[in-house]
Design an enzyme around this catalytic site. Structure first.
Site, PDB file in Angstrom:
ATOM      1  N   ASN A 177       2.508  11.564  -4.009  1.00 26.72           N
ATOM      2  CA  ASN A 177       3.751  10.796  -4.125  1.00 26.72           C
ATOM      3  C   ASN A 177       4.754  11.409  -5.097  1.00 26.72           C
ATOM      4  OD1 ASN A 177       3.199   8.908  -2.183  1.00 26.72           O
ATOM      5  ND2 ASN A 177       2.033   7.622  -3.570  1.00 26.72           N
ATOM      6  N   GLU A 206      -6.937  10.721  -3.082  1.00 22.60           N
ATOM      7  CA  GLU A 206      -6.781  11.310  -4.420  1.00 22.60           C
ATOM      8  C   GLU A 206      -7.674  10.546  -5.399  1.00 22.60           C
ATOM      9  OE1 GLU A 206      -2.316  13.010  -5.023  1.00 22.60           O
ATOM     10  OE2 GLU A 206      -2.440  10.863  -4.839  1.00 22.60           O
ATOM     11  N   SER A 255      -0.249   3.618  -6.190  1.00 20.25           N
ATOM     12  CA  SER A 255       0.404   4.853  -5.767  1.00 20.25           C
ATOM     13  C   SER A 255       1.009   5.598  -6.948  1.00 20.25           C
ATOM     14  CB  SER A 255       1.548   4.533  -4.804  1.00 20.25           C
ATOM     15  OG  SER A 255       1.074   3.865  -3.682  1.00 20.25           O
ATOM     16  N   HIS A 300      -7.071   6.707  -4.597  1.00 15.49           N
ATOM     17  CA  HIS A 300      -5.787   6.524  -3.901  1.00 15.49           C
ATOM     18  C   HIS A 300      -5.881   6.978  -2.443  1.00 15.49           C
ATOM     19  CE1 HIS A 300      -1.337   7.736  -3.388  1.00 15.49           C
ATOM     20  NE2 HIS A 300      -1.485   6.469  -3.122  1.00 15.49           N
TER      21      HIS A 300
HETATM   22  P1  NAD Z   1       1.142  -4.847   1.087  1.00 19.51           P
HETATM   23  O1  NAD Z   1       2.403  -5.507   0.648  1.00 19.51           O
HETATM   24  O2  NAD Z   1       0.935  -4.568   2.545  1.00 19.51           O
HETATM   25  O3  NAD Z   1      -0.142  -5.688   0.596  1.00 19.51           O
HETATM   26  C1  NAD Z   1      -0.294  -6.138  -0.711  1.00 19.51           C
HETATM   27  C2  NAD Z   1      -1.201  -7.371  -0.659  1.00 19.51           C
HETATM   28  O4  NAD Z   1      -1.567  -7.719  -2.007  1.00 19.51           O
HETATM   29  C3  NAD Z   1      -0.525  -8.597  -0.040  1.00 19.51           C
HETATM   30  O5  NAD Z   1      -1.316  -9.089   1.013  1.00 19.51           O
HETATM   31  C4  NAD Z   1      -0.455  -9.574  -1.215  1.00 19.51           C
HETATM   32  O6  NAD Z   1      -0.573 -10.927  -0.830  1.00 19.51           O
HETATM   33  C5  NAD Z   1      -1.638  -9.118  -2.040  1.00 19.51           C
HETATM   34  N1  NAD Z   1      -1.610  -9.613  -3.418  1.00 19.51           N
HETATM   35  C6  NAD Z   1      -0.537  -9.735  -4.250  1.00 19.51           C
HETATM   36  N2  NAD Z   1      -0.924 -10.289  -5.418  1.00 19.51           N
HETATM   37  C7  NAD Z   1      -2.248 -10.517  -5.320  1.00 19.51           C
HETATM   38  C8  NAD Z   1      -3.206 -11.111  -6.194  1.00 19.51           C
HETATM   39  N3  NAD Z   1      -2.863 -11.570  -7.389  1.00 19.51           N
HETATM   40  N4  NAD Z   1      -4.485 -11.206  -5.771  1.00 19.51           N
HETATM   41  C9  NAD Z   1      -4.850 -10.761  -4.546  1.00 19.51           C
HETATM   42  N5  NAD Z   1      -3.982 -10.195  -3.669  1.00 19.51           N
HETATM   43  C10 NAD Z   1      -2.698 -10.084  -4.053  1.00 19.51           C
HETATM   44  O7  NAD Z   1       1.055  -3.506   0.223  1.00 19.51           O
HETATM   45  P2  NAD Z   1       0.220  -2.162   0.556  1.00 19.51           P
HETATM   46  O8  NAD Z   1       1.117  -1.208   1.251  1.00 19.51           O
HETATM   47  O9  NAD Z   1      -1.073  -2.537   1.162  1.00 19.51           O
HETATM   48  O10 NAD Z   1      -0.001  -1.578  -0.911  1.00 19.51           O
HETATM   49  C11 NAD Z   1      -1.072  -2.031  -1.736  1.00 19.51           C
HETATM   50  C12 NAD Z   1      -1.347  -1.009  -2.821  1.00 19.51           C
HETATM   51  O11 NAD Z   1      -1.665   0.242  -2.208  1.00 19.51           O
HETATM   52  C13 NAD Z   1      -0.162  -0.731  -3.762  1.00 19.51           C
HETATM   53  O12 NAD Z   1      -0.665  -0.461  -5.046  1.00 19.51           O
HETATM   54  C14 NAD Z   1       0.451   0.501  -3.141  1.00 19.51           C
HETATM   55  O13 NAD Z   1       1.174   1.280  -4.070  1.00 19.51           O
HETATM   56  C15 NAD Z   1      -0.798   1.249  -2.691  1.00 19.51           C
HETATM   57  N6  NAD Z   1      -0.575   2.241  -1.624  1.00 19.51           N
HETATM   58  C16 NAD Z   1       0.315   1.996  -0.618  1.00 19.51           C
HETATM   59  C17 NAD Z   1       0.518   2.958   0.352  1.00 19.51           C
HETATM   60  C18 NAD Z   1       1.510   2.723   1.471  1.00 19.51           C
HETATM   61  O14 NAD Z   1       1.886   3.688   2.159  1.00 19.51           O
HETATM   62  N7  NAD Z   1       1.954   1.509   1.699  1.00 19.51           N
HETATM   63  C19 NAD Z   1      -0.208   4.149   0.322  1.00 19.51           C
HETATM   64  C20 NAD Z   1      -1.150   4.359  -0.688  1.00 19.51           C
HETATM   65  C21 NAD Z   1      -1.312   3.383  -1.674  1.00 19.51           C
END
Ligand code: NAD
Length: 293
Positions: free
Chosen positions: A192, A154, A121, A142
């Protein structure tokens, strides 16, 4: 000519990774999904199953489509199962150290032609690309949350990203039926950069006692016509992700206007990360969300 992407690897089966897996599988692509443990992968698969059941209830998907899509998604216990992917999308926790370690360990398992993308993000695409063996085949893709419902994606090129990579990513997004917009590689990109300071300001408004959780969310829903209040949205995004994006903005742009609200830090330190942990600015453990302040 753009390279055709047929099989997608996804690292991180959380809310974003599972959503990306779902839309890829529904679009007819094969998917291999990885996380730190089999339990996490299973939780991601269960989320996909539940989401698809809801789509069926709304007549947006039929049973045969659901079955076919689920069959296309395979668990990948380790990166060695991602060797035949054309594109691997990293959607793990928003932490630069975590992502760097993933890319370092992941790249040796990949096919030479594979593209690598991050769903970060906020973190610099150029910097993440430099931890791979293929910065020219690396790009920011993204997705927005929830992935199946949000139209925008994005695309962010790092300094080394080649045209072929960019064109392949554009074709991939079109295949998913989504709309791509292009952002330069600056902290938190476009959506963001604008959205998170607003959420952070809502948390300051709460912190300073200007309004309660309910007052702030009602104000922005009915006064600015936002579909969700900013605190409700923060819980939805995940407070750890919100804090991480604010830290990246604060450090990356060196402007005090981006300083994360201490109350946001406190919620994260408490492990109250929003919906995903059942508690954030609202408590989700009961029948309906109850404000925690
Ligand atoms: P989340 O906490 O729901 O999921 C993250 C996952 O990554 C978890 O299941 C965790 O176990 C896993 N993980 C951690 N370390 C790891 C590793 N070494 N190998 C494999 N898996 C691993 O988080 P999310 O909301 O899904 O966010 C994930 C990404 O997407 C982040 O970079 C976040 O910034 C981005 N993002 C989030 C949103 C949102 O609204 N939440 C929107 C767009 C982008």
């Amino acid at each position: 000519m753009a390279f055709e992407i047929r099989k997608i690897g996804i690292v991180g089966a959380g809310q974003m990774g599972s959503g990306i897996a779902q839309v890829c599988a529904v679009a007819g692509l094969d998917v291999a999904i990885n996380d730190v443990s089999q339990e996490r992968i299973n939780a991601g698969l269960a989320t996909i199953n539940g989401n698809m059941a809801r789509l069926i209830a709304r007549n947006q998907l039929n049973e045969a489509q659901r079955k076919a899509a689920l069959e296309r998604i395979k668990p990948a216990a380790s990166f060695s199962h991602l060797g035949d992917c054309d594109l691997v999308i990293e959607a793990a926790t928003e932490n630069e150290e975590v992502k760097r370690k993933i890319f370092t360990a992941l790249c040796p398992s990949l096919a030479a032609h594979a593209f690598v993308a991050t769903n970060t993000s906020s973190i610099s695409i150029t910097r993440l690309a430099s931890t791979t063996d293929r910065p020219e085949r690396f790009i920011g893709i993204h997705f927005m949350n929830p992935v199946p419902r949000m139209q925008l994606v994005e695309l962010i090129r790092g300094i080394a990203t080649e045209d072929q990579t960019f064109e392949a990513a554009k074709a991939f997004i079109a295949k998913l039926g989504k709309t791509a917009t292009v952002s330069e590689d600056f902290p938190a990109f476009i959506v963001n950069r604008i959205l998170l300071p607003m959420i952070n300001e809502a948390i300051y408004t709460l912190y300073e006692g200007v309004g309660t959780v309910e007052a702030i969310d009602t104000a922005m829903r009915l006064g600015a016509n936002h579909p969700m209040g900013p605190l409700q949205l923060a819980d939805f995004i995940g407070l750890d992700t919100c804090l991480s994006v604010m830290q990246v903005l604060h450090e990356g742009l060196a402007d005090s206007k981006y300083r994360p609200c201490p109350l946001l830090v406190k919620y994260v330190e408490a492990g109250w990360l929003g919906r995903k942990t059942q508690r954030g600015f609202y408590d989700y453990r009961g029948e309906r969300p109850v404000p925690t302040r």
